[in-house]
Scaffold this motif. Structure first.
Motif, PDB file in Angstrom:
ATOM      1  N   PHE A   1       0.818  -1.218   0.000  1.00  0.00           N
ATOM      2  CA  PHE A   1       0.000   0.000   0.000  1.00  0.00           C
ATOM      3  C   PHE A   1       0.847   1.262   0.000  1.00  0.00           C
ATOM      4  O   PHE A   1       2.029   1.262   0.348  1.00  0.00           O
ATOM      5  N   ALA A   2       0.188   2.340  -0.397  1.00  0.00           N
ATOM      6  CA  ALA A   2       0.669   3.708  -0.225  1.00  0.00           C
ATOM      7  C   ALA A   2      -0.566   4.578  -0.054  1.00  0.00           C
ATOM      8  O   ALA A   2      -1.703   4.141  -0.308  1.00  0.00           O
ATOM      9  N   LEU A   3      -0.361   5.804   0.385  1.00  0.00           N
ATOM     10  CA  LEU A   3      -1.478   6.725   0.628  1.00  0.00           C
ATOM     11  C   LEU A   3      -1.162   8.070   0.003  1.00  0.00           C
ATOM     12  O   LEU A   3      -0.067   8.611   0.186  1.00  0.00           O
ATOM     13  N   ALA A   4      -2.122   8.602  -0.768  1.00  0.00           N
ATOM     14  CA  ALA A   4      -1.990   9.933  -1.354  1.00  0.00           C
ATOM     15  C   ALA A   4      -3.123  10.804  -0.839  1.00  0.00           C
ATOM     16  O   ALA A   4      -4.289  10.380  -0.858  1.00  0.00           O
ATOM     17  N   VAL A   5      -2.805  11.994  -0.366  1.00  0.00           N
ATOM     18  CA  VAL A   5      -3.809  12.919   0.152  1.00  0.00           C
ATOM     19  C   VAL A   5      -3.688  14.221  -0.614  1.00  0.00           C
ATOM     20  O   VAL A   5      -2.617  14.854  -0.629  1.00  0.00           O
ATOM     21  N   GLY A   6      -4.777  14.621  -1.269  1.00  0.00           N
ATOM     22  CA  GLY A   6      -4.734  15.809  -2.098  1.00  0.00           C
ATOM     23  C   GLY A   6      -5.852  16.780  -1.803  1.00  0.00           C
ATOM     24  O   GLY A   6      -6.970  16.367  -1.483  1.00  0.00           O
TER      25      GLY A   6
END
Length: 397
Positions: free
Chosen positions: A309-314
């Motif tokens: 997994f990875a997490l992107a917050v925009g």
């Protein structure tokens, strides 16, 4: 793209208000601890098809390698560790062979997977994670003039380092911390705090934890653990075998698809002190915050060294009328963490999300853009090759 209807967990440590309020719903006076987004068999999301029919998410996505959660803690969670892949596989196979049901409260291994995880704070979020250094633990224990603290200090002085700290854990969990002994520790900590004396929040943490779990041996273990506070927008990674206990606050959690937890205190759930000690990792460092990388101009990417997994917050606003483009991936779950947005796929199809709503996007959706005014968090499968990941990311200055 599919809107999701997600399972919720009503553990006793959950907040009565935070998750319902996040979703714009009234609370019902009962705790809501977690909302699960993913394909784990104990809490699989439902995908909403175009005709409104609900189907298990796995029928459109297959089994996802990650699970995404909204977590809201009103009081401390259990002292716990997550097993390595090797331990998880062996434990799962043993319980399967023994015929222990998956929903049996006494079952430890719900699946054959390890459970590295990352927490992304939505509010101020407090945790205990990883053992303090030996010298710091000794300073803490020597400051408490009660028999249990002095005995533990003697044990650690004779055997410093990770092995000695594990011996302290074993001592406490094998009956060395009676209710009276725990109460004496708490009283000593409360006295020091009242006089303005503390060592890196150790004594204040004991008083805080004991309020919700009086007499519990896990209160003593809290003395041994680092206290860490994340502010909204910060993230921290917990690898396999790292002892921890979240205390209070609301966060997004992303993890490998697993529900394997070994507990040793601060809980009404079954304990497994022997299993917890077996799983402990020798890492002594303080919890590592995850430094975000910048994707485009408006997206923070949190990518610990795991393949699941990875997490992107925009954040998007009227200043970017064309919207923001999310990192590409073949499997993604998005949750809107603020405002109202439209998610647009490569074919121009749109799906509206308001705060608390979530969706799944698959490989056929291609690149996703988000337009509107709000914030979106994307849990996703990162590129398979490290060099690909580095090509996508620019160090955040």
């Amino acid at each position: 793209m599919y809107r999701l209807k997600n399972a919720r967990r009503r553990y006793d440590w959950g907040s009565e208000t935070d998750i319902p309020a996040f979703a714009g719903e009234p609370g019902d006076g009962m705790p809501v601890a977690e909302e699960w987004m993913g394909t784990h068999p104990l809490g699989e999301s439902l995908a909403v098809e175009r005709d409104g029919v609900l189907v298990p998410l796995s029928t459109v996505s297959g089994e996802l390698p990650f699970m995404f959660k909204i977590l809201a803690a009103a009081r401390p969670l259990s002292v716990q560790v997550h097993p390595s892949a090797k331990i998880a596989r062996a434990g799962y196979e043993a319980e399967q062979s023994a015929g222990v049901r998956l929903d049996d409260p006494a079952r430890t291994f719900k699946d054959p997977h390890h459970k590295p995880e990352m927490a992304y704070a939505l509010t101020t979020f407090d945790s205990l994670v990883g053992f303090r250094p030996t010298a710091e633990i000794l300073r803490i224990l020597h400051g408490l003039d009660v028999p249990l603290a002095q005995r533990l200090a003697g044990v650690l002085t004779a055997d410093p380092g990770f092995a000695g700290i594990v011996r302290l854990v074993e001592d406490v969990l094998s009956g060395g911390a009676t209710r009276d002994a725990v109460d004496a520790i708490v009283a000593a900590c409360a006295d020091l705090v009242s006089r303005g004396i503390d060592i890196k929040r150790a004594y204040a943490t004991v008083v805080e934890v004991a309020h919700d779990h009086p007499g519990d041996p896990g209160v003593v273990i809290a003395l041994l653990l680092n206290r860490l506070t994340l502010q909204p927008g910060e993230a921290a990674f917990l690898g396999d075998g790292i002892i921890h206990a979240h205390l209070r606050g609301m966060c997004l959690e992303i993890m490998a698809t697993s529900d394997n937890v070994l507990r040793a205190g601060l809980t009404s759930k079954p304990l497994d002190p022997v299993g917890l000690v077996e799983c402990l990792d020798a890492g002594m460092s303080r919890l590592a915050r995850v430094t975000p990388m910048l994707f485009g101009a408006s997206i923070d990417v949190f990518a610990p060294d795991v393949r699941e997994f990875a997490l992107a917050v925009g954040q998007c606003s009227n200043g970017e009328p064309g919207g923001i483009e999310l990192p590409p991936s073949e499997q993604r779950i998005l949750v809107c963490t603020g405002g109202d947005v439209q998610v647009v796929n490569a074919a121009g199809e749109q799906l509206a999300l308001s705060r608390g709503q979530s969706m799944y996007a698959g490989p056929d959706d291609g690149t996703l853009r988000v337009v509107g005014v709000g914030e979106v968090a994307q849990a996703y499968l990162p590129p398979p090759d490290e060099s690909d990941a580095e090509a996508l990311l620019i160090d955040l200055v």
